[in-house]
Scaffold this active site. Structure first.
Site, PDB file in Angstrom:
ATOM      1  N   VAL A  30       0.828  -1.201   0.000  1.00  9.66           N
ATOM      2  CA  VAL A  30       0.000   0.000   0.000  1.00  9.66           C
ATOM      3  C   VAL A  30       0.870   1.262   0.000  1.00  9.66           C
ATOM      4  O   VAL A  30       0.553   2.249  -0.673  1.00  9.66           O
ATOM      5  CB  VAL A  30      -0.970   0.002   1.205  1.00  9.66           C
ATOM      6  CG1 VAL A  30      -1.769   1.296   1.270  1.00  9.66           C
ATOM      7  CG2 VAL A  30      -1.909  -1.199   1.135  1.00  9.66           C
ATOM      8  N   CYS A  31       1.971   1.226   0.733  1.00  2.79           N
ATOM      9  CA  CYS A  31       2.814   2.418   0.915  1.00  2.79           C
ATOM     10  C   CYS A  31       3.254   3.084  -0.397  1.00  2.79           C
ATOM     11  O   CYS A  31       3.141   4.305  -0.520  1.00  2.79           O
ATOM     12  CB  CYS A  31       4.020   2.097   1.789  1.00  2.79           C
ATOM     13  SG  CYS A  31       3.562   1.578   3.457  1.00  2.79           S
ATOM     14  N   PRO A  32       3.728   2.330  -1.391  1.00  4.74           N
ATOM     15  CA  PRO A  32       4.167   3.024  -2.604  1.00  4.74           C
ATOM     16  C   PRO A  32       3.025   3.717  -3.350  1.00  4.74           C
ATOM     17  O   PRO A  32       3.254   4.724  -4.026  1.00  4.74           O
ATOM     18  CB  PRO A  32       4.805   1.925  -3.466  1.00  4.74           C
ATOM     19  CG  PRO A  32       4.270   0.648  -2.933  1.00  4.74           C
ATOM     20  CD  PRO A  32       3.993   0.888  -1.468  1.00  4.74           C
TER      21      PRO A  32
END
Length: 162
Positions: A30-32
C-alpha cells in the site's frame, strides 16, 4: 533527497508549513501507492510553501534502495526520512503497538509555521490515504477562514458577524 543523504532537524522545519507523511515500511504494497500520489502532488504543495517529509522506521539506506528499485518511489522528490530509532515517530505518538510494534502508523500530520499540528489523518494499515484531501485541507487552513464541509479552493468561506 536528490540522491543524497541529508540531515533534517527541527530547524529545517521551523517557520514553514510541513507535512509529515508516516508509513509503516519500505518495500510493501500500500505504501508506494500513497508515496507515489504524494509525489504527483508535490509540486502543488511546493507552490503553497509546504515541504513534505515521508517517514518510516526504515533506515535511510533502505529508503535509497527502494527509491532506486521502484519506479513509483523513484519519482519522489521530497524528503524520505529514516527513523530507525523511532524518535520522530514516537515524538508524534505514532508508533504502532502489538504485533506491528516498531512500525509507524499510516498517518499524516500537517504542521503550520509555528509548529502547531493543524490536521491529523490516520487510516488502518490496510487502507491508503488520499493526498488530494491533505491538499484540500491545507488550502482551507491557509485561507485562515471558516471553511464548510467539502470546501474546495475558490469557493465561498463562512462569514461570521463581526
Amino acid at each position: 533527497l536528490d540522491g543524497k543523504f541529508v540531515e533534517v532537524s527541527d530547524a529545517s522545519v521551523k517557520g514553514k508549513w510541513a507535512i509529515f507523511f508516516f508509513y509503516p515500511a519500505d518495500f510493501t504494497f500500500v505504501c508506494p501507492t500513497e508515496l507515489g500520489d504524494m509525489a504527483d502532488l508535490y509540486p502543488e504543495f511546493q507552490k503553497l510553501g509546504v515541504e513534505v517529509y515521508s517517514v518510516s522506521t526504515d533506515t535511510h539506506h533502505v529508503h535509497a534502495a527502494w527509491h532506486k528499485e521502484s519506479e513509483t518511489v523513484g519519482k519522489i522528490k521530497y524528503f524520505m526520512v529514516g527513523d530507525p530509532t523511532g524518535v520522530i515517530t514516537n515524538n508524534f505518538e505514532n508508533m504502532r503497538q502489538g504485533g506491528d510494534a516498531g512500525l509507524a502508523d499510516r498517518a499524516t500530520f500537517l504542521v503550520d509555521p509555528d509548529g502547531i499540528i493543524r490536521f491529523v489523518y490516520v487510516t488502518d494499515m490496510s487502507v491508503g490515504r488520499n493526498p488530494q484531501e491533505v491538499l484540500r485541507v491545507l488550502d482551507a487552513l491557509q485561507t485562515d477562514e471558516l471553511c464548510p464541509c467539502n470546501w474546495q479552493k475558490g469557493e465561498e468561506v463562512i462569514k461570521t458577524a463581526a
